[in-house]
Scaffold this active site. Structure first.
Site, PDB file in Angstrom:
ATOM      1  N   ARG A   1      -1.915  -2.780 -17.932  1.00 65.13           N
ATOM      2  CA  ARG A   1      -3.180  -2.028 -17.955  1.00 65.13           C
ATOM      3  C   ARG A   1      -3.175  -0.978 -16.852  1.00 65.13           C
ATOM      4  NH1 ARG A   1      -6.637  -4.542 -21.229  1.00 65.13           N
ATOM      5  NH2 ARG A   1      -8.205  -3.042 -20.618  1.00 65.13           N
TER       6      ARG A   1
ATOM      7  N   ASP B   1      -6.749  13.298 -24.674  1.00 64.57           N
ATOM      8  CA  ASP B   1      -6.746  11.880 -24.298  1.00 64.57           C
ATOM      9  C   ASP B   1      -6.037  11.108 -25.408  1.00 64.57           C
ATOM     10  OD1 ASP B   1      -7.284   9.212 -23.898  1.00 64.57           O
ATOM     11  OD2 ASP B   1      -9.414   9.476 -23.456  1.00 64.57           O
TER      12      ASP B   1
ATOM     13  N   LYS C   1      -2.055   0.284 -24.573  1.00 66.82           N
ATOM     14  CA  LYS C   1      -2.446   0.139 -25.991  1.00 66.82           C
ATOM     15  C   LYS C   1      -1.177   0.220 -26.834  1.00 66.82           C
ATOM     16  CE  LYS C   1      -7.131   1.687 -25.044  1.00 66.82           C
ATOM     17  NZ  LYS C   1      -7.400   2.605 -23.953  1.00 66.82           N
TER      18      LYS C   1
ATOM     19  N   GLU D   1      -0.466   4.830  -0.221  1.00 62.66           N
ATOM     20  CA  GLU D   1      -1.304   6.027  -0.373  1.00 62.66           C
ATOM     21  C   GLU D   1      -0.475   7.291  -0.216  1.00 62.66           C
ATOM     22  OE1 GLU D   1      -4.034   3.917   2.019  1.00 62.66           O
ATOM     23  OE2 GLU D   1      -5.711   5.121   1.242  1.00 62.66           O
TER      24      GLU D   1
ATOM     25  N   TYR E   1       0.856  -1.198   0.000  1.00 60.22           N
ATOM     26  CA  TYR E   1       0.000   0.000   0.000  1.00 60.22           C
ATOM     27  C   TYR E   1       0.884   1.236   0.000  1.00 60.22           C
ATOM     28  CZ  TYR E   1      -4.983  -0.664   0.200  1.00 60.22           C
ATOM     29  OH  TYR E   1      -6.287  -0.876  -0.151  1.00 60.22           O
TER      30      TYR E   1
ATOM     31  N   THR F   1      -4.123   5.847 -21.286  1.00 58.82           N
ATOM     32  CA  THR F   1      -3.916   4.525 -20.713  1.00 58.82           C
ATOM     33  C   THR F   1      -2.484   4.129 -21.067  1.00 58.82           C
ATOM     34  OG1 THR F   1      -4.832   3.552 -22.714  1.00 58.82           O
ATOM     35  CG2 THR F   1      -6.300   3.715 -20.824  1.00 58.82           C
TER      36      THR F   1
END
Ligand code: DSN
Length: 422
Positions: free
Chosen positions: A233, A198, A227, A54, A52, A224
């Protein structure tokens, strides 16, 4: 790791094995998919999944961040280097969240945003009505020119002048042509709007310098990572330094909790790969393959939206062939060619059974396929389209495709499809 899984969870192992065989034994033409390298796969499947983190490097809420801080900083620095960005945030879980964070960094709910309509090639999160972005913002949508299938920048400017949006979104998921981000920047400036670009689909082409970069013109760039960029991902944001604080706050704590550190580790590796001459060659070959496939499809009488392609993507308008998109996509899938049906601009058919088929060449290019193979794939597509009701022909093409694929191994290939008839 995979053989340990065989011991611990044979059911899941078997399914992974089958998926691996499917990915090896099919021509994957979904324009948003790719194959990651072994290095990216290893980083993504590493012990970083256990942590974790954060907050941001140097400002975390939990202890034990000696390595995560270094990894995330490395990922940010690599993004900044590859794209020439002033600020990078590598935490968004996906492109959708990245887009929402971009809007919330620059606008408030109720403000007007203006993006490309979904059936014209935009994304759900560009303000389409069923997405939260179309509900909490006042969404205005622009469209492509019905005659050319391309952007009409004068019309986009007119719409911007009429609605004075707070944000203009430039970017697409099914637009086969170059996007003039500089022009979008001018339009945004002329109406006092922020520009969000984008580049999810074309990030690899932008990284390689083969598509105009929005980074000099956009306030925030969203993408993203899986691609054409060929990472795991995930999502990420780049911005001008003046928006850095707002972008970071919008991602965490605005929309997300702990970042997926294993994904960020994979993104760091993918960015190092993108910063090589080999990647530039790869991206160039994606475009060459796409153009060769488009030419061959045109020879076969397919109607292409915008008449061709400048990037990795081709959008076929199937109306002249009289085959619904879903029907052809299913027949192709049965022949081991994986695509998706897609709306075309001003589609008279509904979105679940639209008139188009979208294909892309990023994944097949990763397997080393070149123009000759791209043309062969177009021939396979044509053969299936001409025999869409003929199961025997589809089965025969499927066998040919399996054999064809066996000459082009995938990077993380670990199982040979056992149904190849040599
Ligand atoms: N679902 C992606 C695509 O296929 O284009 C966009 O998010």
């Amino acid at each position: 790791m995979i053989s340990a899984l065989e011991q611990y969870d044979p059911q899941i192992y078997e399914l992974i094995k089958q998926e691996s065989a499917r990915q090896s034994g099919s021509i994957r033409l979904i324009a948003s998919e790719n194959y990651v390298s072994k290095a990216v796969m290893l980083a993504t499947g590493s012990c970083l999944t256990n942590k974790y983190a954060e907050g941001y490097p140097g400002k975390r809420y939990y202890e034990g961040q000696k390595n995560t801080d270094l990894i995330e900083t490395l990922a940010q620095d690599r993004v900044k280097k590859v794209f020439g960005a002033e600020h990078a945030n590598v935490q968004p879980y996906s492109g959708s969240i990245a887009n929402m964070a971009a809007y919330l960094a620059l606008a408030k709910p109720g403000d007007t945003i203006m993006g490309l309509s979904l059936p014209h090639g935009g994304h759900l999160t560009h303000g389409w009505k069923v997405s939260l972005t179309g509900k909490i913002f006042n969404s205005v949508q622009y469209e492509v020119d019905p005659a050319t299938g391309m952007f009409d920048y004068n019309k986009i400017e007119e719409l911007a002048k009429k609605h004075k949006p707070r944000i203009i979104i430039s970017g697409a998921t099914a637009y086969p042509r170059q996007i003039d981000f500089e022009k979008f920047g001018e339009i945004a400036k002329s109406v006092g709007a922020f520009l969000v670009s984008d580049i999810a689909h074309i990030a690899g082409l932008v990284a390689a310098g083969l598509h105009q970069s929005p980074v000099p013109y956009a306030d925030v760039v969203s993408t993203t990572t899986h691609k054409t960029l060929r990472g795991p991902r995930g999502g990420m944001l780049m911005s001008k330094a003046e928006h850095a604080k707002n972008v970071d706050k919008a991602v965490f704590p605005g929309l997300q909790g702990g970042p997926h550190m294993h994904t960020i580790t994979g993104i760091a590796v993918a960015l190092a790969e993108a910063d090589t001459p080999e990647f530039v060659n790869y991206a160039g070959q994606i475009i060459k393959n796409s153009k060769a496939m488009a030419e061959k499809l045109l020879e076969h009488g397919f109607d292409l939206v915008s008449g061709g392609t400048d990037n990795h993507l081709i959008l076929i308008d199937l109306r002249n062939k009289n085959i619904p998109g879903k029907k052809l996509a299913k027949a192709l899938n049965a022949a081991n060619i994986v695509t998706n049906c897609n709306s075309i601009p001003n589609d008279p058919a509904p979105p679940f059974n639209p008139s188009g088929l979208r294909i892309g060449t990023a994944a097949v290019t990763t397997r080393g396929m070149k123009e000759e193979q791209a043309c062969q794939i177009a021939d396979y597509i044509n053969e299936v389209a001409e025999n869409v009701e003929n199961e025997a022909v589809i089965e025969k093409v499927g066998q040919q495709v399996l054999l064809f694929c066996s000459s082009f191994p995938v990077p993380e290939h670990f199982i040979v499809p056992n149904n190849v008839k040599k």
